[in-house]
Design a protein around this motif. Structure first.
Motif, PDB file in Angstrom:
ATOM      1  N   PHE A   1      21.130 -10.068  43.783  1.00 46.24           N
ATOM      2  CA  PHE A   1      21.547 -10.681  45.020  1.00 46.24           C
ATOM      3  C   PHE A   1      21.587 -12.188  44.859  1.00 46.24           C
ATOM      4  CE2 PHE A   1      21.478  -6.785  47.038  1.00 46.24           C
ATOM      5  CZ  PHE A   1      20.274  -6.124  46.825  1.00 46.24           C
ATOM      6  N   THR A   2      22.558 -12.816  45.485  1.00 45.65           N
ATOM      7  CA  THR A   2      22.696 -14.259  45.431  1.00 45.65           C
ATOM      8  C   THR A   2      22.456 -14.841  46.814  1.00 45.65           C
ATOM      9  OG1 THR A   2      24.336 -14.037  43.692  1.00 45.65           O
ATOM     10  CG2 THR A   2      24.249 -16.130  44.839  1.00 45.65           C
ATOM     11  N   TYR A   3      21.716 -15.940  46.866  1.00 37.85           N
ATOM     12  CA  TYR A   3      21.449 -16.582  48.145  1.00 37.85           C
ATOM     13  C   TYR A   3      21.231 -18.077  47.941  1.00 37.85           C
ATOM     14  CZ  TYR A   3      16.559 -16.927  46.852  1.00 37.85           C
ATOM     15  OH  TYR A   3      15.386 -17.230  46.212  1.00 37.85           O
ATOM     16  N   ILE A   4      21.390 -18.815  48.992  1.00 40.83           N
ATOM     17  CA  ILE A   4      21.032 -20.233  49.038  1.00 40.83           C
ATOM     18  C   ILE A   4      20.192 -20.411  50.279  1.00 40.83           C
ATOM     19  CG2 ILE A   4      21.873 -22.598  49.318  1.00 40.83           C
ATOM     20  CD1 ILE A   4      24.415 -21.739  47.892  1.00 40.83           C
ATOM     21  N   GLN A   5      19.020 -21.007  50.120  1.00 44.57           N
ATOM     22  CA  GLN A   5      18.128 -21.196  51.256  1.00 44.57           C
ATOM     23  C   GLN A   5      17.847 -22.680  51.450  1.00 44.57           C
ATOM     24  OE1 GLN A   5      14.209 -19.442  50.912  1.00 44.57           O
ATOM     25  NE2 GLN A   5      14.215 -18.980  53.095  1.00 44.57           N
ATOM     26  N   ILE A   6      18.065 -23.162  52.666  1.00 41.58           N
ATOM     27  CA  ILE A   6      17.706 -24.531  53.010  1.00 41.58           C
ATOM     28  C   ILE A   6      16.244 -24.509  53.434  1.00 41.58           C
ATOM     29  CG2 ILE A   6      18.182 -26.488  54.516  1.00 41.58           C
ATOM     30  CD1 ILE A   6      21.032 -25.402  54.800  1.00 41.58           C
ATOM     31  N   LYS A   7      15.409 -25.211  52.701  1.00 42.82           N
ATOM     32  CA  LYS A   7      13.968 -25.150  52.934  1.00 42.82           C
ATOM     33  C   LYS A   7      13.465 -26.222  53.904  1.00 42.82           C
ATOM     34  CE  LYS A   7      11.355 -22.904  51.017  1.00 42.82           C
ATOM     35  NZ  LYS A   7      10.692 -21.703  51.499  1.00 42.82           N
ATOM     36  N   ASN A   8      14.010 -27.455  53.821  1.00 42.87           N
ATOM     37  CA  ASN A   8      13.476 -28.526  54.644  1.00 42.87           C
ATOM     38  C   ASN A   8      14.552 -29.569  54.910  1.00 42.87           C
ATOM     39  OD1 ASN A   8      12.228 -31.006  55.456  1.00 42.87           O
ATOM     40  ND2 ASN A   8      10.297 -30.223  54.725  1.00 42.87           N
ATOM     41  N   ILE A   9      14.646 -30.009  56.163  1.00 37.84           N
ATOM     42  CA  ILE A   9      15.495 -31.136  56.542  1.00 37.84           C
ATOM     43  C   ILE A   9      14.604 -32.108  57.303  1.00 37.84           C
ATOM     44  CG2 ILE A   9      17.456 -31.913  57.918  1.00 37.84           C
ATOM     45  CD1 ILE A   9      18.675 -29.139  57.538  1.00 37.84           C
ATOM     46  N   MET A  10      14.625 -33.375  56.888  1.00 42.06           N
ATOM     47  CA  MET A  10      13.789 -34.372  57.546  1.00 42.06           C
ATOM     48  C   MET A  10      14.633 -35.617  57.833  1.00 42.06           C
ATOM     49  SD  MET A  10      10.305 -36.185  56.217  1.00 42.06           S
ATOM     50  CE  MET A  10       9.273 -34.761  56.489  1.00 42.06           C
ATOM     51  N   LEU A  11      14.563 -36.074  59.078  1.00 43.65           N
ATOM     52  CA  LEU A  11      15.269 -37.278  59.493  1.00 43.65           C
ATOM     53  C   LEU A  11      14.282 -38.233  60.140  1.00 43.65           C
ATOM     54  CD1 LEU A  11      18.287 -35.534  61.257  1.00 43.65           C
ATOM     55  CD2 LEU A  11      18.277 -36.532  58.984  1.00 43.65           C
ATOM     56  N   GLY A  12      14.436 -39.521  59.860  1.00 42.60           N
ATOM     57  CA  GLY A  12      13.558 -40.519  60.463  1.00 42.60           C
ATOM     58  C   GLY A  12      14.329 -41.779  60.776  1.00 42.60           C
ATOM     59  N   TYR A  13      13.861 -42.504  61.776  1.00 45.23           N
ATOM     60  CA  TYR A  13      14.523 -43.744  62.169  1.00 45.23           C
ATOM     61  C   TYR A  13      13.484 -44.757  62.624  1.00 45.23           C
ATOM     62  CZ  TYR A  13      17.718 -46.957  64.478  1.00 45.23           C
ATOM     63  OH  TYR A  13      18.423 -48.073  64.846  1.00 45.23           O
TER      64      TYR A  13
END
Length: 71
Positions: A1-13
């Motif tokens: 099986f093939t997959y792509i997983q987005i584990k973390n997104i972080m934004l700061g200002y």
């Protein structure tokens, strides 16, 4: 099986010091983070924490909002 997983997104200002002073503080930082937002996969199941397929519970998604204030 093939997959792509987005584990973390972080934004700061960091707000400009002139804006922070208008609010009565010396510095202000806003940040946002999301863990496990999405898994792209051709199978209906998603990975569990132990990376096993066909888990009974999907991987948990969490949202965190942060505010750092300097006086």
């Amino acid at each position: 099986f093939t997959y792509i997983q987005i584990k973390n997104i972080m934004l700061g200002y960091n707000l400009k010091s002139s804006w922070a002073h208008k609010l009565g503080v010396s510095g202000l930082q806003v940040n946002f983070s999301v863990e496990n937002p999405y898994t792209f996969c051709d199978v209906r199941s998603v990975l569990n924490y132990d990376n096993s397929w066909f888990a009974s519970y999907p991987t948990a998604r969490s949202f965190v909002f942060g505010l750092n204030v300097n006086f």
